[in-house]
Design a protein around this motif. Sequence first.
Motif, PDB file in Angstrom:
ATOM      1  N   GLN A  22     -18.387  -3.274   0.408  1.00 21.32           N
ATOM      2  CA  GLN A  22     -17.431  -2.182   0.255  1.00 21.32           C
ATOM      3  C   GLN A  22     -17.876  -1.192  -0.824  1.00 21.32           C
ATOM      4  O   GLN A  22     -17.726   0.016  -0.657  1.00 21.32           O
ATOM      5  CB  GLN A  22     -16.035  -2.715  -0.110  1.00 21.32           C
ATOM      6  CG  GLN A  22     -15.360  -3.541   0.968  1.00 21.32           C
ATOM      7  CD  GLN A  22     -14.927  -2.709   2.152  1.00 21.32           C
ATOM      8  OE1 GLN A  22     -15.665  -2.576   3.121  1.00 21.32           O
ATOM      9  NE2 GLN A  22     -13.736  -2.149   2.100  1.00 21.32           N
ATOM     10  N   THR A  26     -18.430   2.971  -0.583  1.00 18.14           N
ATOM     11  CA  THR A  26     -17.804   4.030  -1.384  1.00 18.14           C
ATOM     12  C   THR A  26     -18.861   4.938  -2.001  1.00 18.14           C
ATOM     13  O   THR A  26     -18.585   6.093  -2.301  1.00 18.14           O
ATOM     14  CB  THR A  26     -16.897   3.479  -2.511  1.00 18.14           C
ATOM     15  OG1 THR A  26     -17.683   2.655  -3.366  1.00 18.14           O
ATOM     16  CG2 THR A  26     -15.730   2.695  -1.964  1.00 18.14           C
ATOM     17  N   TYR A  44     -13.347   1.589   5.827  1.00 16.46           N
ATOM     18  CA  TYR A  44     -11.966   1.231   6.136  1.00 16.46           C
ATOM     19  C   TYR A  44     -11.843   0.160   7.211  1.00 16.46           C
ATOM     20  O   TYR A  44     -10.735  -0.229   7.555  1.00 16.46           O
ATOM     21  CB  TYR A  44     -11.173   2.483   6.526  1.00 16.46           C
ATOM     22  CG  TYR A  44     -10.794   3.263   5.289  1.00 16.46           C
ATOM     23  CD1 TYR A  44     -11.618   4.259   4.793  1.00 16.46           C
ATOM     24  CD2 TYR A  44      -9.645   2.943   4.581  1.00 16.46           C
ATOM     25  CE1 TYR A  44     -11.307   4.931   3.635  1.00 16.46           C
ATOM     26  CE2 TYR A  44      -9.323   3.605   3.422  1.00 16.46           C
ATOM     27  CZ  TYR A  44     -10.158   4.596   2.950  1.00 16.46           C
ATOM     28  OH  TYR A  44      -9.839   5.245   1.791  1.00 16.46           O
ATOM     29  N   ILE A  47     -10.172  -4.088   4.970  1.00 17.02           N
ATOM     30  CA  ILE A  47      -9.537  -3.854   3.673  1.00 17.02           C
ATOM     31  C   ILE A  47      -9.092  -5.192   3.101  1.00 17.02           C
ATOM     32  O   ILE A  47      -8.334  -5.929   3.734  1.00 17.02           O
ATOM     33  CB  ILE A  47      -8.287  -2.936   3.846  1.00 17.02           C
ATOM     34  CG1 ILE A  47      -8.701  -1.572   4.375  1.00 17.02           C
ATOM     35  CG2 ILE A  47      -7.535  -2.814   2.543  1.00 17.02           C
ATOM     36  CD1 ILE A  47      -9.498  -0.746   3.409  1.00 17.02           C
ATOM     37  N   ALA A  48      -9.599  -5.508   1.909  1.00 20.84           N
ATOM     38  CA  ALA A  48      -9.142  -6.724   1.234  1.00 20.84           C
ATOM     39  C   ALA A  48      -8.711  -6.306  -0.159  1.00 20.84           C
ATOM     40  O   ALA A  48      -9.501  -6.272  -1.077  1.00 20.84           O
ATOM     41  CB  ALA A  48     -10.256  -7.755   1.171  1.00 20.84           C
ATOM     42  N   VAL A  49      -7.478  -5.923  -0.267  1.00 20.31           N
ATOM     43  CA  VAL A  49      -6.945  -5.505  -1.560  1.00 20.31           C
ATOM     44  C   VAL A  49      -5.781  -6.411  -1.869  1.00 20.31           C
ATOM     45  O   VAL A  49      -4.743  -6.352  -1.220  1.00 20.31           O
ATOM     46  CB  VAL A  49      -6.477  -4.036  -1.499  1.00 20.31           C
ATOM     47  CG1 VAL A  49      -5.772  -3.645  -2.783  1.00 20.31           C
ATOM     48  CG2 VAL A  49      -7.671  -3.132  -1.281  1.00 20.31           C
ATOM     49  N   LYS A  71      -7.059   0.028 -11.836  1.00 25.83           N
ATOM     50  CA  LYS A  71      -7.108   0.726 -10.550  1.00 25.83           C
ATOM     51  C   LYS A  71      -5.765   1.343 -10.213  1.00 25.83           C
ATOM     52  O   LYS A  71      -5.685   2.428  -9.680  1.00 25.83           O
ATOM     53  CB  LYS A  71      -7.459  -0.281  -9.445  1.00 25.83           C
ATOM     54  CG  LYS A  71      -8.889  -0.258  -9.071  1.00 25.83           C
ATOM     55  CD  LYS A  71      -9.133  -1.119  -7.848  1.00 25.83           C
ATOM     56  CE  LYS A  71     -10.577  -1.572  -7.899  1.00 25.83           C
ATOM     57  NZ  LYS A  71     -10.867  -2.804  -7.346  1.00 25.83           N
TER      58      LYS A  71
ATOM     59  N   ASN B 153     -10.960   7.067  -2.700  1.00 21.94           N
ATOM     60  CA  ASN B 153     -11.394   5.934  -1.894  1.00 21.94           C
ATOM     61  C   ASN B 153     -11.847   4.722  -2.692  1.00 21.94           C
ATOM     62  O   ASN B 153     -12.128   3.677  -2.125  1.00 21.94           O
ATOM     63  CB  ASN B 153     -12.533   6.378  -0.971  1.00 21.94           C
ATOM     64  CG  ASN B 153     -12.057   7.383   0.060  1.00 21.94           C
ATOM     65  OD1 ASN B 153     -11.339   7.027   0.979  1.00 21.94           O
ATOM     66  ND2 ASN B 153     -12.417   8.633  -0.121  1.00 21.94           N
ATOM     67  N   GLU B 154     -11.896   4.861  -3.986  1.00 21.74           N
ATOM     68  CA  GLU B 154     -12.388   3.769  -4.822  1.00 21.74           C
ATOM     69  C   GLU B 154     -11.560   2.502  -4.673  1.00 21.74           C
ATOM     70  O   GLU B 154     -12.053   1.393  -4.800  1.00 21.74           O
ATOM     71  CB  GLU B 154     -12.335   4.223  -6.281  1.00 21.74           C
ATOM     72  CG  GLU B 154     -13.414   3.643  -7.125  1.00 21.74           C
ATOM     73  CD  GLU B 154     -13.456   4.335  -8.481  1.00 21.74           C
ATOM     74  OE1 GLU B 154     -14.523   4.323  -9.079  1.00 21.74           O
ATOM     75  OE2 GLU B 154     -12.405   4.872  -8.910  1.00 21.74           O
ATOM     76  N   TRP B 155     -10.258   2.663  -4.401  1.00 22.47           N
ATOM     77  CA  TRP B 155      -9.374   1.516  -4.338  1.00 22.47           C
ATOM     78  C   TRP B 155      -9.762   0.563  -3.198  1.00 22.47           C
ATOM     79  O   TRP B 155      -9.427  -0.609  -3.201  1.00 22.47           O
ATOM     80  CB  TRP B 155      -7.935   1.989  -4.125  1.00 22.47           C
ATOM     81  CG  TRP B 155      -7.744   2.591  -2.780  1.00 22.47           C
ATOM     82  CD1 TRP B 155      -8.022   3.864  -2.411  1.00 22.47           C
ATOM     83  CD2 TRP B 155      -7.301   1.925  -1.601  1.00 22.47           C
ATOM     84  NE1 TRP B 155      -7.771   4.034  -1.077  1.00 22.47           N
ATOM     85  CE2 TRP B 155      -7.324   2.862  -0.560  1.00 22.47           C
ATOM     86  CE3 TRP B 155      -6.901   0.620  -1.319  1.00 22.47           C
ATOM     87  CZ2 TRP B 155      -6.951   2.543   0.739  1.00 22.47           C
ATOM     88  CZ3 TRP B 155      -6.527   0.301  -0.027  1.00 22.47           C
ATOM     89  CH2 TRP B 155      -6.560   1.275   0.990  1.00 22.47           C
ATOM     90  N   ALA B 156     -10.496   1.086  -2.221  1.00 23.01           N
ATOM     91  CA  ALA B 156     -10.802   0.281  -1.049  1.00 23.01           C
ATOM     92  C   ALA B 156     -11.907  -0.745  -1.286  1.00 23.01           C
ATOM     93  O   ALA B 156     -12.187  -1.560  -0.418  1.00 23.01           O
ATOM     94  CB  ALA B 156     -11.182   1.189   0.119  1.00 23.01           C
ATOM     95  N   GLU B 157     -12.513  -0.691  -2.486  1.00 29.72           N
ATOM     96  CA  GLU B 157     -13.493  -1.731  -2.792  1.00 29.72           C
ATOM     97  C   GLU B 157     -12.778  -3.067  -2.898  1.00 29.72           C
ATOM     98  O   GLU B 157     -11.644  -3.147  -3.309  1.00 29.72           O
ATOM     99  CB  GLU B 157     -14.179  -1.421  -4.132  1.00 29.72           C
ATOM    100  CG  GLU B 157     -15.015  -0.165  -4.098  1.00 29.72           C
ATOM    101  CD  GLU B 157     -15.763   0.060  -5.393  1.00 29.72           C
ATOM    102  OE1 GLU B 157     -15.983  -0.923  -6.131  1.00 29.72           O
ATOM    103  OE2 GLU B 157     -16.132   1.209  -5.661  1.00 29.72           O
ATOM    104  N   ASP B 158     -13.446  -4.115  -2.560  1.00 25.86           N
ATOM    105  CA  ASP B 158     -12.856  -5.448  -2.701  1.00 25.86           C
ATOM    106  C   ASP B 158     -12.426  -5.683  -4.125  1.00 25.86           C
ATOM    107  O   ASP B 158     -13.089  -5.279  -5.046  1.00 25.86           O
ATOM    108  CB  ASP B 158     -13.871  -6.532  -2.355  1.00 25.86           C
ATOM    109  CG  ASP B 158     -14.118  -6.576  -0.863  1.00 25.86           C
ATOM    110  OD1 ASP B 158     -15.106  -7.196  -0.477  1.00 25.86           O
ATOM    111  OD2 ASP B 158     -13.339  -5.965  -0.118  1.00 25.86           O
TER     112      ASP B 158
END
Lengths: 479, 159
Positions: A22, A26, A44, A47-49, A71, B153-158
Amino acid sequence: MSSDRLLEIPELVSLIGQHLDQHDFTVCIRVCRAWFDVFTPLLYHTIAVYEFDLYSHKFEGATSRSRRSFKNASLASSDEDPGCGGSMVYKYGHLIHSITSSNIHALTYLGEQAVNLTHVAIRRSSIDDVLYRPLYADDTEKLNWSQYWAEIQDRELIISTWVALIDRNPGLKSVRVDLSHCCSGTERIIHALAKCEHLEDVYLSSMVEPNTLEMMLDHCPQILSLSTTCGTQTTTKVPGFRHQTFRAESKGNVGASTKIRHFDIRTHEPWIPYVLRRCPDLLSLILPSVGMDIFIVLAQEVITLSLSKFFRLRSLELTLQASSIQTHKILLATLFNSCSASLTAMTITDTFGHDFGKVVIPHIDPLVWSRLEEFHYTGRDFDKHKTPSYHLCRVLALCPNLRVFEISMTMITASEFLTTPFVCSQTLASLKLTVCNTNGDHGTVRAPNYPATAATSLARTPLYATTTTTQPDPVLLSG
Amino acid sequence: MPVILVSSDNQDFKVDKEVAERSILIKNMLEDVGESDSPIPLPNVTAAVLTKVIEYCEHHRNDPVQVPEETDDPRKRSNDIEEWDMKFMQVDQEMLFEIILAANYLDIKPLLDVGCKTVANIIKGKTPEEIRKAFNIVNDFTPEEEAQIKKENEWAEDR
């Protein structure tokens, strides 16, 4: 430019993307506009948040979201806040195929625009995660959350989120749901899942409703894999059956067979044999850790299933809770022997004693050994109980096709290990065990650092190290 | 039994049938054509690229045919490119992409995999500017746009 031509072919982009994570995506989306268009769908896709909060803005008083995680500081703080952070999930909802999160509120937001999901999971990422709300940042938040939560009487938020998500995504293949607060809403979730024709893999954690499994098997006979854990409030009743009168030969109406191939139901409830009976297509079975009275019934159930000519169980995992398995050795041997036509992997957890090698192995049919490829054994915690397990090395001498031999939480004596004639030299690829001398002092042996005297057999094996190797204690090996 | 391959710029290449059949496209063509000796035209591949592809197929002529492994996690395989292949892939990035495109067209899966892994390894761990330098890409984002994309889009990193 060749790179332009290459990026125009989606199959090639996705082949390259298989080797990137991921973070790499980015970065790639910032390289140039062409790369942005090509790599955004990859970013996308999954998604693992785990921690995602959109609700604390509704509470009175300031909430310090940035304290919870850096974050979160830049994420949208309300539904009205455009452009920043996670609102991208609205724009790209159709690109998302897999969502993993740790609480239902995150799932509510992340999944709201998703229509192409194949995988959804709620699972903890850390011990602190709570499944129905984000973590508290401070005491003010804690107070607000308990009031907010108290207003939701029947957990309607959780149930309606799941039902809406499932209805919107009929292509779902794999679902992991936490049912701990769903109570009577469980049925609605299962009815929604029943409409997903492609559903294969279901994990229900913290089941509380007594009929959940029956409902699951009745409404979703298409699934291939079922795993469950039980919540603390499980009631023990299955309508029509009573614990005291349960017999393996009971011909009660248990419902239609299913296609389930992988079965991992963690419960001590006595009705589980009825569920097992509905799974004649099993490839892999993990029997729960139960008292011997229920274990005996489960074992007999598997033996009955094995009588069918279509039975093809490949992997069997079980936990023995008996303090002595002497009385049950024939049953255990029969259990394994009944799978001799197809079994290739055997996993045993022997929580009380060290008798399996001595007591049960001699009674197992050579046909089982001839086919076996994986043998895993976990004993008692050996730091507290320094008695080695004997006769487990027999497996190395009996199984010509063995690829994996792993012994944990117990020790093998050096003399037994070194005198074992290996028949699996050609195929053995992974070996893990702890060797001790007769005093119980031990060192760990992991391939390829094995003692020199056993090297004549082991040297011919295609062993490779999958973990860091430790030198076995030279003193103990020469002694 | 040799086979003649003709590149897009009309250069002939004589190769053993066994080597040529590492390409599933060519293999299927040969099966359709039967015993004929006529050369096989490859209008999508230039001589320079075809030379490299043939070199790969020669070296790997005795490899077992790959079975697709669906159970493997592809991410774990990124580092295990064998040494000969790594040296083979040390070409300028234009040629690297041409090899991948050729491997895709000719349907030579192992070469395609190695090529894609190589590109992935170039991308990994770099900043956007370093990637642009590596692939000679012109940046068509303004600094503000680039910062905005990062923020959004940074939030989409694991996590």
